[in-house]
Design a protein around this motif. Structure first.
Motif, PDB file in Angstrom:
ATOM      1  N   ARG A  35       0.618  -1.132  -0.075  1.00 30.11           N
ATOM      2  CA  ARG A  35       0.103   0.022  -0.113  1.00 30.11           C
ATOM      3  C   ARG A  35       0.833   1.235   0.000  1.00 30.11           C
ATOM      4  NH1 ARG A  35      -4.762   0.593   4.215  1.00 30.11           N
ATOM      5  NH2 ARG A  35      -5.551  -1.090   2.953  1.00 30.11           N
ATOM      6  N   PHE A  38       2.556   1.791  -3.516  1.00 29.85           N
ATOM      7  CA  PHE A  38       1.452   2.325  -4.487  1.00 29.85           C
ATOM      8  C   PHE A  38       1.185   3.649  -4.227  1.00 29.85           C
ATOM      9  CE2 PHE A  38      -2.707   3.307  -5.840  1.00 29.85           C
ATOM     10  CZ  PHE A  38      -2.835   2.767  -7.127  1.00 29.85           C
ATOM     11  N   ALA A  39       1.141   4.092  -3.091  1.00 29.73           N
ATOM     12  CA  ALA A  39       0.874   5.333  -2.557  1.00 29.73           C
ATOM     13  C   ALA A  39       1.935   6.549  -3.091  1.00 29.73           C
ATOM     14  CB  ALA A  39       0.569   5.660  -1.146  1.00 29.73           C
ATOM     15  N   MET A  41       4.227   5.821  -5.278  1.00 31.40           N
ATOM     16  CA  MET A  41       4.504   6.044  -6.743  1.00 31.40           C
ATOM     17  C   MET A  41       3.212   6.989  -7.304  1.00 31.40           C
ATOM     18  SD  MET A  41       5.412   5.359  -9.760  1.00 31.40           S
ATOM     19  CE  MET A  41       6.465   3.618  -9.466  1.00 31.40           C
ATOM     20  N   GLN A  42       2.147   6.841  -6.669  1.00 28.66           N
ATOM     21  CA  GLN A  42       1.159   8.049  -7.274  1.00 28.66           C
ATOM     22  C   GLN A  42       1.659   9.489  -6.885  1.00 28.66           C
ATOM     23  OE1 GLN A  42      -2.471   6.661  -4.805  1.00 28.66           O
ATOM     24  NE2 GLN A  42      -3.719   6.605  -6.702  1.00 28.66           N
ATOM     25  N   GLN A  43       2.343   9.568  -5.698  1.00 29.40           N
ATOM     26  CA  GLN A  43       3.007  10.798  -5.413  1.00 29.40           C
ATOM     27  C   GLN A  43       4.116  11.137  -6.271  1.00 29.40           C
ATOM     28  OE1 GLN A  43       3.892  10.392  -1.001  1.00 29.40           O
ATOM     29  NE2 GLN A  43       2.760  12.173  -0.620  1.00 29.40           N
ATOM     30  N   ILE A  45       4.321  10.274  -9.571  1.00 30.97           N
ATOM     31  CA  ILE A  45       3.700  10.717 -10.738  1.00 30.97           C
ATOM     32  C   ILE A  45       3.283  11.995 -10.637  1.00 30.97           C
ATOM     33  CG2 ILE A  45       1.738  10.179 -12.397  1.00 30.97           C
ATOM     34  CD1 ILE A  45       2.237   7.145 -11.542  1.00 30.97           C
ATOM     35  N   ILE A  46       2.181  12.518  -9.644  1.00 30.52           N
ATOM     36  CA  ILE A  46       1.737  13.700  -9.813  1.00 30.52           C
ATOM     37  C   ILE A  46       3.003  14.662  -9.552  1.00 30.52           C
ATOM     38  CG2 ILE A  46       0.543  15.531  -7.950  1.00 30.52           C
ATOM     39  CD1 ILE A  46      -0.977  12.903  -7.364  1.00 30.52           C
ATOM     40  N   ASN A  49       4.493  15.099 -12.960  1.00 30.80           N
ATOM     41  CA  ASN A  49       3.369  16.100 -13.989  1.00 30.80           C
ATOM     42  C   ASN A  49       3.395  17.391 -13.367  1.00 30.80           C
ATOM     43  OD1 ASN A  49       2.921  13.480 -15.227  1.00 30.80           O
ATOM     44  ND2 ASN A  49       0.730  13.326 -13.956  1.00 30.80           N
ATOM     45  N   ALA A 112      -2.701  16.217 -12.434  1.00 29.70           N
ATOM     46  CA  ALA A 112      -3.476  15.147 -12.813  1.00 29.70           C
ATOM     47  C   ALA A 112      -3.250  14.575 -14.328  1.00 29.70           C
ATOM     48  CB  ALA A 112      -4.782  15.827 -13.021  1.00 29.70           C
ATOM     49  N   SER A 114      -0.507  14.002 -17.827  1.00 30.08           N
ATOM     50  CA  SER A 114       1.050  14.163 -17.618  1.00 30.08           C
ATOM     51  C   SER A 114       1.456  14.828 -18.965  1.00 30.08           C
ATOM     52  CB  SER A 114       1.381  12.552 -18.234  1.00 30.08           C
ATOM     53  OG  SER A 114       0.997  12.306 -19.396  1.00 30.08           O
TER      54      SER A 114
END
Length: 423
Positions: A35, A38-39, A41-43, A45-46, A49, A112, A114
């Motif tokens: 978990r 995953f969190a 990786m989301q950070q 990516i944001i 971007n 949000a 890319s």
């Protein structure tokens, strides 16, 4: 992508370094859970971007402030010299210098969307504008932006966004009197790039008329050619079409060469061969080639061959001594009639040196024959040999993989002749 009324978002170097350290400490741990991974990786990516959004914003500022004007360079060239990959630099310029993107900017500023998706949206909007028979209104532009942004937010890939933009472009053309997609030359595209292994990857999107011309020529020139022993053409259809395209290019090259007396024909091919180091031979745009390919190209009258010394000073630019003269080519035509291996018409052949000109072979009738592009490749690279018989006609010697005994075969126009008959 510049909003002159808003301040450019900024982040100090120390704050940015602190943020990166926090993410590093959270992700590089032996006890990291799925978990948490995953969190994190989301950070990331944001964050990526958002950084790309800032880079596009600054690119727009470069353009507005004419930063590159004193150097006489484009903004894209400046970005490349700063270490940005050419493709990425192109995306930053497109996004950063395109106006009226408020509907997209809302989503890029918060990370949000890319850079790749934003670029696909910008390209899509440009495509829609080009299809319209009448200027697109600001309201329509906002609707189109909203439609493409929704595609990105729903998880569609950049390629899928481009496809949806083409569909919207068709609708706009129908509504405003634009040309049907199949007949619209303004959206024709030809793209190519050099691959990591030195090849050229080509992609084209053509209108119906241009497509018909290409299809007709390629299909006409890619018909299967039986082997000298009568067996079927071993080339797959894709290879035959590629050979046909090369033949089309050669015919066009010869036409251009006939219209100019300059050292290098407009659009022609230049091959440089260092004296004493043929392994360093190179094409002007595609780069280094092997000595075998250099020898093959040395036979082609549409290609300019320049011999250079160690200081890259031309010692000799191939002319009469390298190329078969018109009268010599006529003599080859009278003798060989066509490609000596497959029978392709003489208009699609090259004059091949049996002993390479690079290796000292003379340019005369007894050291030449007619070969089409595909068969020329077979002779130089696939083990086929051409020898001059005692009858002063060329004979083909197949590789051992075709005939273990390597028995000579007469030229195509003399296939009814056998060795016993000649003797």
């Amino acid at each position: 992508m510049i909003d002159d009324t808003a301040a450019t978002p900024s982040l100090s170097a120390d704050a940015f370094a602190c943020l990166i350290k926090q993410l590093h400490d959270r992700t590089v741990r032996a006890d990291l859970s799925s978990r948490e991974a995953f969190a994190a990786m989301q950070q990331l990516i944001i964050l990526r971007n958002k950084v790309d959004h800032l880079a596009a914003t600054l690119t727009g500022e470069f353009d507005r402030l004419k930063v590159t004007a004193p150097q006489g360079r484009s903004v894209r060239q400046l970005l490349i010299t700063m270490g940005i990959a050419p493709a990425v630099a192109g995306r930053l310029v497109r996004i950063g210098t395109t106006k009226e993107l408020d509907g997209l900017r809302i989503h890029t500023v918060d990370g949000a969307i890319s850079l790749d998706h934003a670029d696909a949206i910008v390209l899509g909007l440009t495509h829609i504008d080009s299809r319209a028979g009448e200027p697109v209104t600001p309201e329509e532009r906002r609707d189109h932006t909203r439609a493409l942004v929704s595609q990105a937010l729903s998880g569609m890939s950049p390629a899928e966004i481009g496809k949806h933009a083409r569909q919207l472009g068709n609708l706009v053309a129908d509504d405003t009197g634009g040309a049907p997609a199949a007949e619209d030359k303004t959206i024709n595209e030809l793209g190519y790039h050099k691959t990591s292994d030195g090849r050229l990857d080509v992609r084209a999107n053509l209108d119906a008329v241009a497509g018909e011309k290409l299809h007709s020529l390629v299909e006409t020139l890619s018909a299967p050619k039986p082997q000298p022993d009568g067996s079927h053409d071993p080339r797959p259809v894709e290879r035959r079409r590629a050979d046909a395209l090369e033949t089309v290019l050669e015919l066009a090259e010869r036409g251009l060469a006939d219209e100019t007396v300059s050292c290098k024909p407009t659009g022609g091919v230049l091959l440089t061969i260092p004296a004493g180091a043929p392994q360093l031979s190179a094409l002007e745009f595609m780069g280094s080639v092997t000595p075998a390919t250099a020898r093959t190209l040395g036979c082609d009258a549409a290609i300019t061959v320049a011999i250079i010394d160690g200081e890259e000073v031309p010692l000799n630019v191939g002319r009469e001594k390298r190329l078969f003269t018109p009268s010599q080519r006529k003599a080859l035509l009278l003798r060989d009639k066509c490609c000596i291996k497959c029978g392709a018409p003489a208009s699609r052949t090259q004059a091949h040196h049996l002993v390479s000109w690079v290796d000292g072979g003379p340019t005369d009738l007894d050291n030449g024959c007619l070969l089409c592009t595909a068969c020329h490749h077979d002779v130089h690279d696939l083990g086929w040999d051409v020898v001059m018989g005692f009858d002063r006609h060329p004979w083909l010697v197949p590789p051992a993989s075709v005939d273990p005994r390597r028995r000579p075969l007469p030229a195509y126009n003399r296939r009814t002749l056998h060795l016993n008959d000649a003797a």
